[in-house]
Design a protein around this motif. Structure first.
Motif, PDB file in Angstrom:
ATOM      1  N   MET A  20      21.993  -5.622  23.738  1.00  0.00           N
ATOM      2  CA  MET A  20      22.239  -6.159  22.410  1.00  0.00           C
ATOM      3  C   MET A  20      23.131  -5.265  21.563  1.00  0.00           C
ATOM      4  N   SER A  21      23.806  -4.305  22.187  1.00  0.00           N
ATOM      5  CA  SER A  21      24.759  -3.445  21.483  1.00  0.00           C
ATOM      6  C   SER A  21      26.164  -3.997  21.638  1.00  0.00           C
ATOM      7  N   GLY A  22      26.961  -3.863  20.596  1.00  0.00           N
ATOM      8  CA  GLY A  22      28.289  -4.452  20.604  1.00  0.00           C
ATOM      9  C   GLY A  22      29.189  -3.955  21.713  1.00  0.00           C
ATOM     10  N   ASP A  81      26.267 -10.101  17.211  1.00  0.00           N
ATOM     11  CA  ASP A  81      24.818 -10.198  17.298  1.00  0.00           C
ATOM     12  C   ASP A  81      24.401 -11.665  17.404  1.00  0.00           C
ATOM     13  N   ALA A  82      23.578 -11.981  18.405  1.00  0.00           N
ATOM     14  CA  ALA A  82      23.092 -13.354  18.546  1.00  0.00           C
ATOM     15  C   ALA A  82      22.332 -13.811  17.305  1.00  0.00           C
ATOM     16  N   ALA A  83      21.689 -12.895  16.592  1.00  0.00           N
ATOM     17  CA  ALA A  83      20.939 -13.283  15.403  1.00  0.00           C
ATOM     18  C   ALA A  83      21.841 -13.891  14.339  1.00  0.00           C
ATOM     19  N   ALA A 131       0.826  -1.208   0.000  1.00  0.00           N
ATOM     20  CA  ALA A 131       0.000   0.000   0.000  1.00  0.00           C
ATOM     21  C   ALA A 131       0.859   1.256   0.000  1.00  0.00           C
ATOM     22  N   VAL A 132       1.981   1.240   0.715  1.00  0.00           N
ATOM     23  CA  VAL A 132       2.872   2.400   0.733  1.00  0.00           C
ATOM     24  C   VAL A 132       3.427   2.683  -0.654  1.00  0.00           C
ATOM     25  N   VAL A 133       3.902   1.638  -1.325  1.00  0.00           N
ATOM     26  CA  VAL A 133       4.456   1.817  -2.677  1.00  0.00           C
ATOM     27  C   VAL A 133       3.412   2.448  -3.588  1.00  0.00           C
ATOM     28  N   HIS A 134       2.209   1.928  -3.568  1.00  0.00           N
ATOM     29  CA  HIS A 134       1.164   2.441  -4.454  1.00  0.00           C
ATOM     30  C   HIS A 134       0.724   3.848  -4.051  1.00  0.00           C
ATOM     31  N   ALA A 135       0.650   4.105  -2.742  1.00  0.00           N
ATOM     32  CA  ALA A 135       0.251   5.437  -2.281  1.00  0.00           C
ATOM     33  C   ALA A 135       1.259   6.497  -2.693  1.00  0.00           C
ATOM     34  N   LEU A 136       2.503   6.110  -2.847  1.00  0.00           N
ATOM     35  CA  LEU A 136       3.544   7.041  -3.267  1.00  0.00           C
ATOM     36  C   LEU A 136       3.616   7.178  -4.790  1.00  0.00           C
ATOM     37  N   GLY A 137       2.690   6.518  -5.493  1.00  0.00           N
ATOM     38  CA  GLY A 137       2.644   6.633  -6.942  1.00  0.00           C
ATOM     39  C   GLY A 137       3.700   5.830  -7.665  1.00  0.00           C
ATOM     40  N   GLU A 138       4.252   4.826  -7.013  1.00  0.00           N
ATOM     41  CA  GLU A 138       5.315   4.009  -7.601  1.00  0.00           C
ATOM     42  C   GLU A 138       4.774   2.619  -7.965  1.00  0.00           C
ATOM     43  N   GLN A 139       5.460   1.956  -8.893  1.00  0.00           N
ATOM     44  CA  GLN A 139       5.114   0.596  -9.278  1.00  0.00           C
ATOM     45  C   GLN A 139       6.045  -0.441  -8.669  1.00  0.00           C
ATOM     46  N   SER A 140       7.229   0.011  -8.239  1.00  0.00           N
ATOM     47  CA  SER A 140       8.194  -0.931  -7.668  1.00  0.00           C
ATOM     48  C   SER A 140       9.078  -0.197  -6.666  1.00  0.00           C
ATOM     49  N   ALA A 141       9.779  -0.986  -5.854  1.00  0.00           N
ATOM     50  CA  ALA A 141      10.666  -0.418  -4.844  1.00  0.00           C
ATOM     51  C   ALA A 141      11.719  -1.444  -4.465  1.00  0.00           C
ATOM     52  N   VAL A 142      12.823  -0.939  -3.955  1.00  0.00           N
ATOM     53  CA  VAL A 142      13.772  -1.766  -3.219  1.00  0.00           C
ATOM     54  C   VAL A 142      13.345  -1.698  -1.758  1.00  0.00           C
ATOM     55  N   ILE A 143      13.313  -2.838  -1.080  1.00  0.00           N
ATOM     56  CA  ILE A 143      12.903  -2.857   0.323  1.00  0.00           C
ATOM     57  C   ILE A 143      14.068  -3.316   1.185  1.00  0.00           C
ATOM     58  N   VAL A 144      14.278  -2.613   2.286  1.00  0.00           N
ATOM     59  CA  VAL A 144      15.376  -2.898   3.215  1.00  0.00           C
ATOM     60  C   VAL A 144      14.796  -2.964   4.620  1.00  0.00           C
ATOM     61  N   GLY A 145      15.134  -4.010   5.367  1.00  0.00           N
ATOM     62  CA  GLY A 145      14.593  -4.147   6.703  1.00  0.00           C
ATOM     63  C   GLY A 145      15.638  -4.532   7.723  1.00  0.00           C
ATOM     64  N   HIS A 146      15.350  -4.180   8.978  1.00  0.00           N
ATOM     65  CA  HIS A 146      16.229  -4.532  10.099  1.00  0.00           C
ATOM     66  C   HIS A 146      15.428  -5.282  11.157  1.00  0.00           C
ATOM     67  N   ASP A 147      16.012  -6.356  11.747  1.00  0.00           N
ATOM     68  CA  ASP A 147      15.362  -7.115  12.816  1.00  0.00           C
ATOM     69  C   ASP A 147      14.041  -7.665  12.271  1.00  0.00           C
ATOM     70  N   ASP A 171      32.653  -6.381  12.096  1.00  0.00           N
ATOM     71  CA  ASP A 171      33.381  -6.852  13.271  1.00  0.00           C
ATOM     72  C   ASP A 171      33.068  -5.995  14.502  1.00  0.00           C
ATOM     73  N   GLY A 172      32.737  -6.654  15.607  1.00  0.00           N
ATOM     74  CA  GLY A 172      32.488  -5.956  16.857  1.00  0.00           C
ATOM     75  C   GLY A 172      31.123  -5.311  16.977  1.00  0.00           C
ATOM     76  N   CYS A 173      30.295  -5.434  15.961  1.00  0.00           N
ATOM     77  CA  CYS A 173      28.991  -4.774  15.952  1.00  0.00           C
ATOM     78  C   CYS A 173      27.936  -5.690  16.566  1.00  0.00           C
ATOM     79  N   GLY A 174      26.986  -5.091  17.266  1.00  0.00           N
ATOM     80  CA  GLY A 174      25.881  -5.822  17.841  1.00  0.00           C
ATOM     81  C   GLY A 174      24.664  -5.817  16.938  1.00  0.00           C
ATOM     82  N   HIS A 175      23.486  -5.756  17.561  1.00  0.00           N
ATOM     83  CA  HIS A 175      22.239  -5.949  16.825  1.00  0.00           C
ATOM     84  C   HIS A 175      21.722  -4.691  16.135  1.00  0.00           C
TER      85      HIS A 175
END
Length: 326
Positions: free
Chosen positions: A183-185, A272-274, A89-105, A299-303
């Motif tokens: 959960m921080s390094g 990161d335990a993940a 719905a967000v992609v379409h509401a912004l008038g776009e047909q496609s997107a790159v999606i990036v997520g965390h956790d 290296d050395g980074c947490g979540h």
């Protein structure tokens, strides 16, 4: 609408659940940023201007249940199918047909399933901290119940409505500070200390959080931004995501073992335990992410990777985005 890299727009768009709050910066190809628990659009504050400056239309949402987005009452309203529909719905509401999606956790899981279920819309997927693991195996609640022996895994602890809320909501600010530190390094407990992902009998999660230590990325201003939102909304919407894992397992039965074939990126933290618990999922990427462009462990980074190491994450995201077909 064209905007300079220094401009930022807040708005609400219509979604299946009601209204979704998003923050937009820049112009160009759309990059949709999806946060995890317990965060908000604000977790992408370092990425929005960097991606805008690199020529992208960067949009970070408050996932349903968080911030200024709608918070449905029904636990079932937080199932994965509905969250994928929100992203569409967000992609379409912004008038776009496609997107790159990036997520965390949790956002990584939501992004992966968005790419899996809507490959014609989500043309590439970036995953931070939590690796892609296809649907499969036993029912999730059964798996989590077997973890920890006499202790209870945090995902199981979150299942009963009201239980975790009763721990968190009397002191949202203190709980968030401890959870982020755990959960921080640079502040997580030593490997010899009791694991903060587990709860002892009659205990709480916060019993094992670091005391009087804030990670370097979390100043008073950052903590204020998160605490003020969760003090206003409570945690029930955020926790309801965990309460749908069995429902998701049922909903996605047709995608058992399914790979994501679009171009993909994975970036995790070495502490990161993940990334350690799900090392087998990373090893399986040639099969599960055949379109993987690159995979990185910082290296050395947490979540909280995009907040702990924003310059590294911005560099990796920008380079990957530049490599994608237009």
């Amino acid at each position: 609408m064209s905007k300079s890299a220094t401009q930022c727009t807040h708005r609400l768009v219509t979604s299946p659940a009601g209204r979704l709050h998003l923050v937009e910066q820049g112009s160009g190809p759309l990059v949709l940023l999806v946060h995890g628990f317990p965060e908000s659009w604000y977790s992408w504050r370092h990425q929005l201007p960097a991606l805008a400056a690199a020529g992208y239309r960067a949009v970070a949402i408050d996932v349903r249940g968080y911030g200024r987005s709608s918070r449905p009452d029904s636990v079932a309203a937080y199932r994965m199918l509905d969250l994928v529909a929100d992203n569409l719905a967000v992609v379409h509401a912004l008038g776009e047909q496609s997107a790159v999606i990036v997520g965390h956790d949790w956002g990584s899981v939501i992004a992966a399933n968005s790419a899996l279920l809507q490959p014609d819309v989500f043309r590439a997927v970036g995953l931070l901290s939590v690796p892609y693991a296809p649907r499969g195996g036993p029912r999730p609640s059964e798996v989590f119940a077997r973890l920890g022996g006499d202790e209870e895994f945090y995902v199981s602890y979150f299942q009963e409505p009201g239980r975790a809320e009763a721990e968190i909501e009397p002191d949202v600010r203190g709980w968030l500070a401890g959870f982020y530190a755990a959960m921080s390094g640079d502040t997580m407990p030593a490997s010899t200390a009791p694991d903060p992902h587990f709860v002892s009998k009659s205990g709480t999660l916060r019993d094992r959080f670091p005391k009087d230590r804030h990670p370097s990325w979390l100043g008073q201003g950052e903590l204020d931004a998160y605490a003020e939102e969760f003090e206003r909304t409570g945690l029930i919407g955020a926790l309801n995501r965990y309460r749908n894992m069995d429902r998701d397992w049922e909903d996605l039965a047709d995608f058992d073992g399914a790979p994501i074939t679009q171009p993909s990126l994975f970036v995790g933290g070495s502490r990161d335990a993940a990334t350690t618990w799900l090392a087998d999922a990373i090893d399986a990427y040639p099969t599960t992410l055949p379109g993987l462009v690159s995979s990185h462990l910082l290296d050395g980074c947490g979540h909280w990777i995009q907040q702990e190491r924003p310059d590294d994450v911005n560099r990796l995201l920008s380079g990957w985005l530049a490599s994608l077909p237009s």
